[in-house]
Design an enzyme around this catalytic site. Sequence first.
Site, PDB file in Angstrom:
ATOM      1  CG  ASP A 233      58.088  -5.115 122.263  1.00 25.60           C
ATOM      2  OD1 ASP A 233      59.449  -4.543 122.359  1.00 25.60           O
ATOM      3  OD2 ASP A 233      57.497  -5.283 121.025  1.00 25.60           O
TER       4      ASP A 233
ATOM      5  NE  ARG B 227      56.651 -11.775 117.885  1.00 26.86           N
ATOM      6  CZ  ARG B 227      57.581 -10.835 117.718  1.00 26.86           C
ATOM      7  NH1 ARG B 227      57.466  -9.952 116.835  1.00 26.86           N
ATOM      8  NH2 ARG B 227      58.637 -10.869 118.230  1.00 26.86           N
TER       9      ARG B 227
ATOM     10  CD  GLN C  98      64.236  -7.411 115.052  1.00 22.92           C
ATOM     11  OE1 GLN C  98      65.491  -7.490 115.344  1.00 22.92           O
ATOM     12  NE2 GLN C  98      63.465  -8.205 115.521  1.00 22.92           N
TER      13      GLN C  98
ATOM     14  CG  ASN D  37      62.507  -2.349 123.346  1.00 29.64           C
ATOM     15  OD1 ASN D  37      61.519  -2.024 122.555  1.00 29.64           O
ATOM     16  ND2 ASN D  37      63.577  -1.853 123.105  1.00 29.64           N
ATOM     17  CE  LYS D  38      63.418  -7.661 119.369  1.00 31.19           C
ATOM     18  NZ  LYS D  38      62.672  -9.051 119.303  1.00 31.19           N
TER      19      LYS D  38
ATOM     20  CB  ALA E 106      54.981  -2.949 120.478  1.00 33.42           C
TER      21      ALA E 106
HETATM   22  O1  MRU Z   1      60.640  -8.867 117.878  1.00 35.16           O
HETATM   23  P1  MRU Z   1      59.925  -7.349 117.264  1.00 35.16           P
HETATM   24  O2  MRU Z   1      60.782  -7.022 116.162  1.00 35.16           O
HETATM   25  O3  MRU Z   1      58.528  -7.258 117.108  1.00 35.16           O
HETATM   26  O4  MRU Z   1      60.481  -6.357 118.384  1.00 35.16           O
HETATM   27  C1  MRU Z   1      60.274  -5.137 118.111  1.00 35.16           C
HETATM   28  C2  MRU Z   1      60.914  -4.104 119.300  1.00 35.16           C
HETATM   29  O5  MRU Z   1      61.348  -4.505 120.333  1.00 35.16           O
HETATM   30  C3  MRU Z   1      60.591  -2.796 119.156  1.00 35.16           C
HETATM   31  O6  MRU Z   1      61.574  -2.086 119.775  1.00 35.16           O
HETATM   32  C4  MRU Z   1      59.450  -2.416 119.926  1.00 35.16           C
HETATM   33  O7  MRU Z   1      57.947  -3.386 119.339  1.00 35.16           O
HETATM   34  C5  MRU Z   1      59.222  -0.889 119.727  1.00 35.16           C
HETATM   35  S1  MRU Z   1      58.417  -0.827 118.188  1.00 35.16           S
HETATM   36  C6  MRU Z   1      58.089   0.891 118.037  1.00 35.16           C
END
Ligand code: MRU
Length: 338
Positions: free
Chosen positions: A234, A94, A193, A244-245, A48
């Site tokens: 996020d 996004r 990730q 969040n993810k 994010a």
């Molecule tokens: O799809 P992504 O890789 O952009 O998702 C990222 C995440 O969900 C992270 O946990 C979130 O952005 C926090 S990043 C400091």
Amino acid sequence: MPIRPMEWAGDHLRLLDQRRLPLEEVWLELRTWEDVRDAIRDMAVRGAPAIGVAAAYGLALAARSLHDTLPGHARVERERSSLEPARAGLAASRPTAVNLFWALDRVMALPDMGPEAVLSEARAIEREDLEMNLAIGEHGASLVPAGARVLTICNTGSLATAGHGTALGIVRTAYAQGKVAHVTSCETRPRQQGLRLTAWELMREGIPFSSIADSAAASLMRSGRVDLVVVGADRIAANGDTANKIGTYALAVAARYHGVPFVVAAPSSTLDPSLATGDGIPIEERDANELTETEGVRVAPIGCPVFNPGFDVTPGELITAIVTEQGVHRPPFSFGPG
Ligand code: MRU
């Protein structure tokens, strides 16, 4: 050397292509706002706060190509409207991480929209994000018990931010204080990730860890091998509901069942007080091939129906604490504007 996901290079943005990590370190040269939009959309940059910083540099690239010679107020307003297609294009890259929209709005509200002013705001957004993460690390480390075994998901480290990281920033700071015994890093299906990026960052720093399949997390908690779960965010609604993810919600449910504290870490640029609850958070649906293929090789039956949400929403009531640069927030959460 501290890891940085991007750097301004005088007339373009250099961006570490996170799709190629951990096996290759390839830097992209982004010269137009469309290049930046594509890099965000295709996840060459992700996380994010990092998306927000990249988007601000995208507007800086757009502003460079619009030199307007009108004087005074008329010039600023014409520059603002000329930047609108870039703002809209970047905003469409996004949907879930609110930092993207926060950064775009911040730049578009500048009293001067000239190239120097926009670039200097993008630099400020990047610098301030790093400062916020260092503060999050300090506040969050106070929640980490001595000898802690910490579980996390996705990548929330230097790669996902302007540096240091949010949840992984807490791990970094607490480890430097001698408090972290071990980190468990969830693989983070389907884009991995955790396995690709968090593992890479933890190995570079020599922090002891192991990667697990996401589905192993609950049984690890049951066997008493997790003292604390720390995740990023996020978008956080006014009541603390946190996007969040995908997989984060399941961790929060398991953590509550097993009596393990569940901590969210994010800068205030991730707060969205305009949403009363998480029900209004737009959840990105990603391409089916993230599931149906592995490294470009088809693994699912042809025609297999797929549902692939990129994020989930953890209810605020399952969250022990939300750590921002301002400090440790405890439930019931109430994030107002400003
Ligand atoms: O799809 P992504 O890789 O952009 O998702 C990222 C995440 O969900 C992270 O946990 C979130 O952005 C926090 S990043 C400091």
